[in-house]
Design a protein around this motif. Sequence first.
Motif, PDB file in Angstrom:
ATOM      1  N   LYS A 181      -2.169  -1.772   7.456  1.00 14.50           N
ATOM      2  CA  LYS A 181      -2.314  -3.258   7.278  1.00 14.50           C
ATOM      3  C   LYS A 181      -0.651  -3.729   6.417  1.00 14.50           C
ATOM      4  CE  LYS A 181      -2.785  -7.297   7.491  1.00 14.50           C
ATOM      5  NZ  LYS A 181      -4.126  -8.103   6.778  1.00 14.50           N
ATOM      6  N   ALA A 182       0.885  -4.215   7.158  1.00 20.13           N
ATOM      7  CA  ALA A 182       1.465  -4.597   6.354  1.00 20.13           C
ATOM      8  C   ALA A 182       2.188  -6.000   6.650  1.00 20.13           C
ATOM      9  CB  ALA A 182       3.187  -3.919   6.733  1.00 20.13           C
ATOM     10  N   SER A 183       1.324  -6.415   5.596  1.00 18.80           N
ATOM     11  CA  SER A 183       1.681  -8.322   5.744  1.00 18.80           C
ATOM     12  C   SER A 183       2.572  -8.511   4.353  1.00 18.80           C
ATOM     13  CB  SER A 183       0.286  -8.809   5.677  1.00 18.80           C
ATOM     14  OG  SER A 183       0.071  -8.774   7.303  1.00 18.80           O
ATOM     15  N   THR A 184       1.635  -9.283   4.068  1.00 18.53           N
ATOM     16  CA  THR A 184       2.157  -9.619   1.952  1.00 18.53           C
ATOM     17  C   THR A 184       1.578  -8.899   0.980  1.00 18.53           C
ATOM     18  OG1 THR A 184       0.355 -11.998   2.595  1.00 18.53           O
ATOM     19  CG2 THR A 184       0.953 -11.365  -0.019  1.00 18.53           C
ATOM     20  N   GLY A 185       0.947  -7.383   1.593  1.00 18.14           N
ATOM     21  CA  GLY A 185       0.729  -6.244   0.535  1.00 18.14           C
ATOM     22  C   GLY A 185       1.027  -5.087   2.225  1.00 18.14           C
ATOM     23  N   VAL A 186       0.535  -3.890   1.387  1.00 18.30           N
ATOM     24  CA  VAL A 186       0.470  -2.650   2.514  1.00 18.30           C
ATOM     25  C   VAL A 186      -0.532  -2.044   2.212  1.00 18.30           C
ATOM     26  CG1 VAL A 186       1.546  -0.628   3.135  1.00 18.30           C
ATOM     27  CG2 VAL A 186       2.966  -2.640   2.569  1.00 18.30           C
ATOM     28  N   GLY A 187      -1.756  -1.819   3.367  1.00 17.46           N
ATOM     29  CA  GLY A 187      -3.069  -1.093   2.847  1.00 17.46           C
ATOM     30  C   GLY A 187      -2.943  -0.149   4.502  1.00 17.46           C
ATOM     31  N   ALA A 188      -3.697   0.516   3.993  1.00  9.44           N
ATOM     32  CA  ALA A 188      -3.991   1.377   5.087  1.00  9.44           C
ATOM     33  C   ALA A 188      -5.410   2.557   5.607  1.00  9.44           C
ATOM     34  CB  ALA A 188      -3.274   2.800   4.141  1.00  9.44           C
ATOM     35  N   GLY A 189      -5.980   2.116   6.345  1.00 10.28           N
ATOM     36  CA  GLY A 189      -7.731   2.349   6.732  1.00 10.28           C
ATOM     37  C   GLY A 189      -6.986   3.385   7.234  1.00 10.28           C
ATOM     38  N   ILE A 190      -8.439   4.826   7.246  1.00  9.89           N
ATOM     39  CA  ILE A 190      -7.926   5.591   7.307  1.00  9.89           C
ATOM     40  C   ILE A 190      -9.783   5.943   8.406  1.00  9.89           C
ATOM     41  CG2 ILE A 190      -8.185   8.318   6.942  1.00  9.89           C
ATOM     42  CD1 ILE A 190      -6.565   6.885   4.098  1.00  9.89           C
ATOM     43  N   MET A 191      -9.237   6.687   9.215  1.00  6.66           N
ATOM     44  CA  MET A 191     -10.888   6.880  10.256  1.00  6.66           C
ATOM     45  C   MET A 191     -10.838   8.062  10.047  1.00  6.66           C
ATOM     46  SD  MET A 191     -12.486   4.499  11.263  1.00  6.66           S
ATOM     47  CE  MET A 191     -13.531   4.946  12.814  1.00  6.66           C
ATOM     48  N   ILE A 192     -11.921   8.796  10.476  1.00  3.59           N
ATOM     49  CA  ILE A 192     -12.657  10.335  10.182  1.00  3.59           C
ATOM     50  C   ILE A 192     -12.960  10.332  11.295  1.00  3.59           C
ATOM     51  CG2 ILE A 192     -12.421  12.588   9.890  1.00  3.59           C
ATOM     52  CD1 ILE A 192      -9.963  10.723   8.383  1.00  3.59           C
ATOM     53  N   GLY A 193     -13.297  10.615  12.942  1.00  7.22           N
ATOM     54  CA  GLY A 193     -14.036  10.720  13.743  1.00  7.22           C
ATOM     55  C   GLY A 193     -14.162   9.192  14.091  1.00  7.22           C
ATOM     56  N   ASP A 194     -15.809   8.711  13.665  1.00  7.52           N
ATOM     57  CA  ASP A 194     -16.181   7.762  13.430  1.00  7.52           C
ATOM     58  C   ASP A 194     -16.516   6.615  12.138  1.00  7.52           C
ATOM     59  OD1 ASP A 194     -18.269   9.118  13.201  1.00  7.52           O
ATOM     60  OD2 ASP A 194     -19.787   8.674  14.331  1.00  7.52           O
ATOM     61  N   LYS A 195     -16.117   7.453  11.276  1.00  6.93           N
ATOM     62  CA  LYS A 195     -16.333   7.611   9.787  1.00  6.93           C
ATOM     63  C   LYS A 195     -15.539   7.273   8.889  1.00  6.93           C
ATOM     64  CE  LYS A 195     -20.931   8.474  10.003  1.00  6.93           C
ATOM     65  NZ  LYS A 195     -22.103   7.613   9.906  1.00  6.93           N
ATOM     66  N   LEU A 196     -15.306   5.500   8.048  1.00  4.29           N
ATOM     67  CA  LEU A 196     -14.624   5.408   7.459  1.00  4.29           C
ATOM     68  C   LEU A 196     -13.954   6.132   6.273  1.00  4.29           C
ATOM     69  CD1 LEU A 196     -14.476   1.118   7.909  1.00  4.29           C
ATOM     70  CD2 LEU A 196     -12.696   2.963   8.417  1.00  4.29           C
ATOM     71  N   LEU A 197     -12.933   6.883   5.852  1.00  3.77           N
ATOM     72  CA  LEU A 197     -13.082   7.117   4.298  1.00  3.77           C
ATOM     73  C   LEU A 197     -12.502   5.874   3.150  1.00  3.77           C
ATOM     74  CD1 LEU A 197     -12.457   9.651   2.559  1.00  3.77           C
ATOM     75  CD2 LEU A 197     -10.572   9.349   3.190  1.00  3.77           C
ATOM     76  N   ARG A 198     -13.594   5.126   2.738  1.00  2.00           N
ATOM     77  CA  ARG A 198     -13.905   4.473   2.045  1.00  2.00           C
ATOM     78  C   ARG A 198     -13.178   5.056   0.377  1.00  2.00           C
ATOM     79  NH1 ARG A 198     -17.779   2.473   5.253  1.00  2.00           N
ATOM     80  NH2 ARG A 198     -17.123   0.435   6.369  1.00  2.00           N
ATOM     81  N   GLY A 199     -14.240   6.251   0.034  1.00  2.00           N
ATOM     82  CA  GLY A 199     -13.728   6.555  -1.379  1.00  2.00           C
ATOM     83  C   GLY A 199     -14.764   6.330  -2.334  1.00  2.00           C
ATOM     84  N   GLU A 200     -14.796   6.830  -3.431  1.00  4.46           N
ATOM     85  CA  GLU A 200     -16.659   6.279  -4.015  1.00  4.46           C
ATOM     86  C   GLU A 200     -16.156   4.934  -4.617  1.00  4.46           C
ATOM     87  OE1 GLU A 200     -19.608   7.019  -6.777  1.00  4.46           O
ATOM     88  OE2 GLU A 200     -18.719   8.093  -5.346  1.00  4.46           O
ATOM     89  N   ARG A 201     -15.334   3.924  -5.198  1.00  2.00           N
ATOM     90  CA  ARG A 201     -15.408   2.369  -5.040  1.00  2.00           C
ATOM     91  C   ARG A 201     -14.391   1.628  -4.574  1.00  2.00           C
ATOM     92  NH1 ARG A 201     -13.908   1.040 -10.654  1.00  2.00           N
ATOM     93  NH2 ARG A 201     -15.381  -1.233  -9.693  1.00  2.00           N
ATOM     94  N   GLY A 202     -14.255   2.464  -2.934  1.00  3.01           N
ATOM     95  CA  GLY A 202     -13.482   1.864  -2.100  1.00  3.01           C
ATOM     96  C   GLY A 202     -12.109   1.517  -1.947  1.00  3.01           C
TER      97      GLY A 202
END
Length: 405
Positions: free
Chosen positions: A215-236
């Motif tokens: 997502k590249a707009s005001t800022g840049v973020g990355a969403g990562i799907m591993i199979g059917d699961k989102l990789l969010r990390g310990e604190r998102g």
Amino acid sequence: MLEARELLGPTSGTKEQNRRKLIIEIMIKADQQSRLAQRLGISGASVSTAVADLVEEHIVEVEPGRKGSVVRLPETRGVALGIDLGFRRVAVIARPVDRPFDTVEAQIEIEGANRGFSRLLPQLESMIRAAVRSTGQELDDVVSAGLAVPRMIDPRNGRFTTPVLPPWTGTDDPAASLRELLGVRVAVDNDANLGAMAEQTYGLEKPLETVVYIKASTGVGAGIMIGDKLLRGERGMAGELGHLTIDRDGQVCLCGGRGCLDTLVGAEALTSQVRRAGRRDYRPPDNLGLLIGLAQKGDAACRRIIGDAGRTLGFALAQLCNLVNPRLVVLGGELAGAEELVLDPCRQELERYALAGTVTDPDRFELRISGLDSLAEAHGALILGLRARQQDHPGDGAPGGVVSN
């Protein structure tokens, strides 16, 4: 006519819970039994047995199709909502749960959270009511809602993760505010995460092992799907590509870092470059959309700025590809509107700096623009809201909050 609220009501026992999960996945996307099994992570035989039972009870229908039979709901009353609450733009989509995923009613406004959530809330409520009415149903028929926000969300409680960056404050809880209006739990997550979820579910003929949505707009973020699961990390905080340090001696970022990717390719960084390049008789664009429009019309300064943004983004993506080796990287957000003007230089730098094996085989890697237009995040929010109904008492934290995939 079936009632979605009854189909999603309380359950007793594992069999009924699994049956409700299957109904929810069909609400998300009518699909072949094999793909429903893949999305649910259960055997094809289990899905086949459950579908046969549901057909006998007239809760689902099996419709022959060119690529195989598709399981769908018959006429059912109930609406699912997806809300994308961006910095400078808000999108609300409403879809009857028995309709195809791409037949949504949308409301879009060009003012967002930068106004302050409390000031934005009345307008957001009006957009929600209008979107639901456009489906031919009422606000009382809403059975699920999901919310995408452009900040880090702690998956344990659905609240903003520290450091809480502007325009939000630590006391803001937009999901709880919307729950009071809708009467249903509002599940919330980062917008790039939900863009990735939408791409994996709606943007592909069949799921891939690893999908990254940028997502590249005001800022840049990355969403990562591993199979059917989102990789969010310990604190998102997984996927915060915009806070990857690119220039150690660069400008200070809102996060407290220096030289973050956001300070180089975020909307404000790009429009400020045009202002610095301007002459006395030159009226520079005051937002990214106008900058992209001028670049597409041949403005030399704007084309250079967009091209440089693509190259910088490509360098950052090379680091990401070396870490997670995705099969697909999808560019979304406002910058994606530049299409090949940003994608070509991005691809050049990606191939220059990434390990060759991660990005050079066209059968094993693809970089492309999102096919969900400007609604990927809202579609992902709609999916999240429905999946929040998989449990009788979803979530242990705040009334809003993220849920398991």
